[in-house]
Design an enzyme around this catalytic site. Structure first.
Site, PDB file in Angstrom:
ATOM      1  N   SER A 142      54.677  63.290  23.099  1.00 25.56           N
ATOM      2  CA  SER A 142      53.401  63.271  22.380  1.00 25.56           C
ATOM      3  C   SER A 142      53.085  61.839  22.013  1.00 25.56           C
ATOM      4  CB  SER A 142      53.543  64.090  21.090  1.00 25.56           C
ATOM      5  OG  SER A 142      52.468  63.842  20.205  1.00 25.56           O
ATOM      6  N   TYR A 155      58.093  66.392  13.301  1.00 27.67           N
ATOM      7  CA  TYR A 155      57.563  66.471  14.672  1.00 27.67           C
ATOM      8  C   TYR A 155      57.623  65.094  15.345  1.00 27.67           C
ATOM      9  CZ  TYR A 155      54.198  67.435  18.433  1.00 27.67           C
ATOM     10  OH  TYR A 155      53.587  67.590  19.651  1.00 27.67           O
TER      11      TYR A 155
HETATM   12  N1  NAD Z   1      48.367  70.668  21.890  1.00 31.38           N
HETATM   13  C1  NAD Z   1      48.473  69.398  21.578  1.00 31.38           C
HETATM   14  O1  NAD Z   1      47.526  68.780  21.050  1.00 31.38           O
HETATM   15  C2  NAD Z   1      49.750  68.648  21.890  1.00 31.38           C
HETATM   16  C3  NAD Z   1      49.756  67.261  21.677  1.00 31.38           C
HETATM   17  C4  NAD Z   1      50.916  66.560  21.990  1.00 31.38           C
HETATM   18  C5  NAD Z   1      52.028  67.221  22.489  1.00 31.38           C
HETATM   19  N2  NAD Z   1      51.987  68.568  22.671  1.00 31.38           N
HETATM   20  C6  NAD Z   1      53.195  69.227  23.162  1.00 31.38           C
HETATM   21  O2  NAD Z   1      52.899  70.085  24.237  1.00 31.38           O
HETATM   22  C7  NAD Z   1      53.897  71.101  24.303  1.00 31.38           C
HETATM   23  C8  NAD Z   1      53.215  72.455  24.510  1.00 31.38           C
HETATM   24  O3  NAD Z   1      52.473  72.754  23.356  1.00 31.38           O
HETATM   25  P1  NAD Z   1      51.083  73.562  23.361  1.00 31.38           P
HETATM   26  O4  NAD Z   1      50.089  72.693  22.703  1.00 31.38           O
HETATM   27  O5  NAD Z   1      50.825  74.100  24.703  1.00 31.38           O
HETATM   28  O6  NAD Z   1      51.434  74.705  22.293  1.00 31.38           O
HETATM   29  P2  NAD Z   1      51.561  76.293  22.419  1.00 31.38           P
HETATM   30  O7  NAD Z   1      51.952  76.738  21.066  1.00 31.38           O
HETATM   31  O8  NAD Z   1      50.360  76.871  23.072  1.00 31.38           O
HETATM   32  O9  NAD Z   1      52.780  76.457  23.444  1.00 31.38           O
HETATM   33  C9  NAD Z   1      54.107  76.237  23.080  1.00 31.38           C
HETATM   34  C10 NAD Z   1      54.937  77.365  23.650  1.00 31.38           C
HETATM   35  O10 NAD Z   1      56.314  77.104  23.353  1.00 31.38           O
HETATM   36  C11 NAD Z   1      56.914  78.342  23.026  1.00 31.38           C
HETATM   37  N3  NAD Z   1      58.111  78.131  22.224  1.00 31.38           N
HETATM   38  C12 NAD Z   1      58.188  77.599  20.972  1.00 31.38           C
HETATM   39  N4  NAD Z   1      59.444  77.631  20.533  1.00 31.38           N
HETATM   40  C13 NAD Z   1      60.191  78.212  21.511  1.00 31.38           C
HETATM   41  C14 NAD Z   1      61.561  78.550  21.631  1.00 31.38           C
HETATM   42  N5  NAD Z   1      62.423  78.313  20.633  1.00 31.38           N
HETATM   43  N6  NAD Z   1      61.986  79.131  22.770  1.00 31.38           N
HETATM   44  C15 NAD Z   1      61.120  79.410  23.786  1.00 31.38           C
HETATM   45  N7  NAD Z   1      59.802  79.122  23.715  1.00 31.38           N
HETATM   46  C16 NAD Z   1      59.347  78.526  22.596  1.00 31.38           C
HETATM   47  C17 NAD Z   1      55.833  79.095  22.257  1.00 31.38           C
HETATM   48  O11 NAD Z   1      56.094  80.492  22.222  1.00 31.38           O
HETATM   49  C18 NAD Z   1      54.583  78.730  23.040  1.00 31.38           C
HETATM   50  O12 NAD Z   1      54.294  79.667  24.058  1.00 31.38           O
HETATM   51  C19 NAD Z   1      54.711  70.983  23.019  1.00 31.38           C
HETATM   52  O13 NAD Z   1      55.933  70.336  23.280  1.00 31.38           O
HETATM   53  C20 NAD Z   1      53.838  70.124  22.137  1.00 31.38           C
HETATM   54  O14 NAD Z   1      54.575  69.407  21.186  1.00 31.38           O
HETATM   55  C21 NAD Z   1      50.869  69.313  22.388  1.00 31.38           C
END
Ligand code: NAD
Length: 253
Positions: A142, A155
């Site tokens: 991120s 985070y």
């Molecule tokens: N959305 C944003 O703005 C953003 C920004 C920077 C980084 N990210 C990163 O992108 C990645 C995906 O996030 P997203 O935005 O798609 O969120 P999201 O919540 O839609 O998806 C995350 C997924 O991870 C799964 N998950 C969480 N803990 C888990 C565990 N212990 N075991 C198995 N599965 C697990 C959740 O069930 C979910 O389906 C993350 O690592 C997040 O930190 C997202």
């Protein structure tokens, strides 16, 4: 003139494991890897991941923080598809709390998913990749690996750890033909903030307007970067944390 790369099937014949594939960015990654020719194990603790089931796309309902989860997930890929070529450490969670209010449990829960499980999955993936002397690991970090806001200490620390895991592991395994890279993701419209704010996707869409590009990303835009890093097209990329953030980390304000 050199041929144009055959992008539509750029990972044909490869076997991939994607964590956090039930929603958001991970779902987009799993579907794009599959569409471009990979056989995919799509892992999530959320049973919704089962909706992705189709030929050569195998859902796995599991919590990546549990003992033995990495061994089981990589083992499933090898058992069902014969090998593992690509790991995408995508699963992630966030809490928003000032440090003085944060409990040890809060802190450790975030590190367990975002950093420790990524290490365990990467370790197991490398073990499966070593005999083939090839492979690619893509870690979803991120812009919070570099920049901070109040209330995201746990985070931001976890994503900083993931960025440094990326660089260190990359140096350890490149001699075996395995490339490790990460993506510094900016705001993406997903449900990641649903337990933190009232309207998570709406918050991210609004917050993304602060980026020079003037908007947040769609999950598919991040999946494209993953596909590149996972493919042979990124053959010279080792230990990079590629920013895909609409310019968020470039601007001075
Ligand atoms: N959305 C944003 O703005 C953003 C920004 C920077 C980084 N990210 C990163 O992108 C990645 C995906 O996030 P997203 O935005 O798609 O969120 P999201 O919540 O839609 O998806 C995350 C997924 O991870 C799964 N998950 C969480 N803990 C888990 C565990 N212990 N075991 C198995 N599965 C697990 C959740 O069930 C979910 O389906 C993350 O690592 C997040 O930190 C997202």
């Amino acid at each position: 003139m050199q041929d144009i790369n055959p992008i539509p099937q750029e990972v044909a014949g490869k076997v991939a494991l994607v964590t956090g594939a039930a929603s958001g960015i991970g779902k987009a990654i799993a579907l794009l890897l599959h569409a471009r020719g990979a056989r995919v194990v799509a892992e999530d603790r959320n049973p919704d991941v089962e909706q992705l089931a189709r030929p050569d796309l195998l859902p796995l309902v599991a919590d990546i923080t549990e003992d033995g989860a990495a061994e089981r997930a990589v083992g499933l890929a090898v058992e069902r598809f014969g090998r593992l070529d690509i790991l995408v450490n995508n699963a992630g969670i966030i809490i928003n709390k000032p440090v003085v209010e944060m409990t040890r449990e809060d802190w450790e829960r975030i590190q367990a998913v975002n950093a420790t499980a990524a290490f365990l999955d990467a370790r197991e993936a490398v073990r499966a990749m070593l005999p083939h002397r090839s492979g690619a690991i893509v870690n979803i970090a991120s812009y919070a690996a570099y920049f901070a806001f109040p209330t995201i200490a746990a985070y931001a620390a976890s994503k900083g750890a993931l960025a440094q895991l990326t660089r260190t592991l990359a140096l350890e395994v490149i001699e075996h033909g395995i490339r490790v890279n990460a993506i510094g993701v900016g705001d993406v419209v997903t449900n990641i903030l649903d337990e933190v704010v009232d309207d998570g996707p709406g918050f991210l869409a609004e917050h993304g307007k602060a980026a020079p590009i003037g908007r947040a990303a769609r999950p598919e835009e991040i999946a494209e970067v993953v596909l590149f890093l996972a493919s042979e097209r990124a053959s010279f990329m080792v230990g990079s944390v590629v920013m895909a953030d609409g310019g968020m980390t470039v601007t001075a304000g």
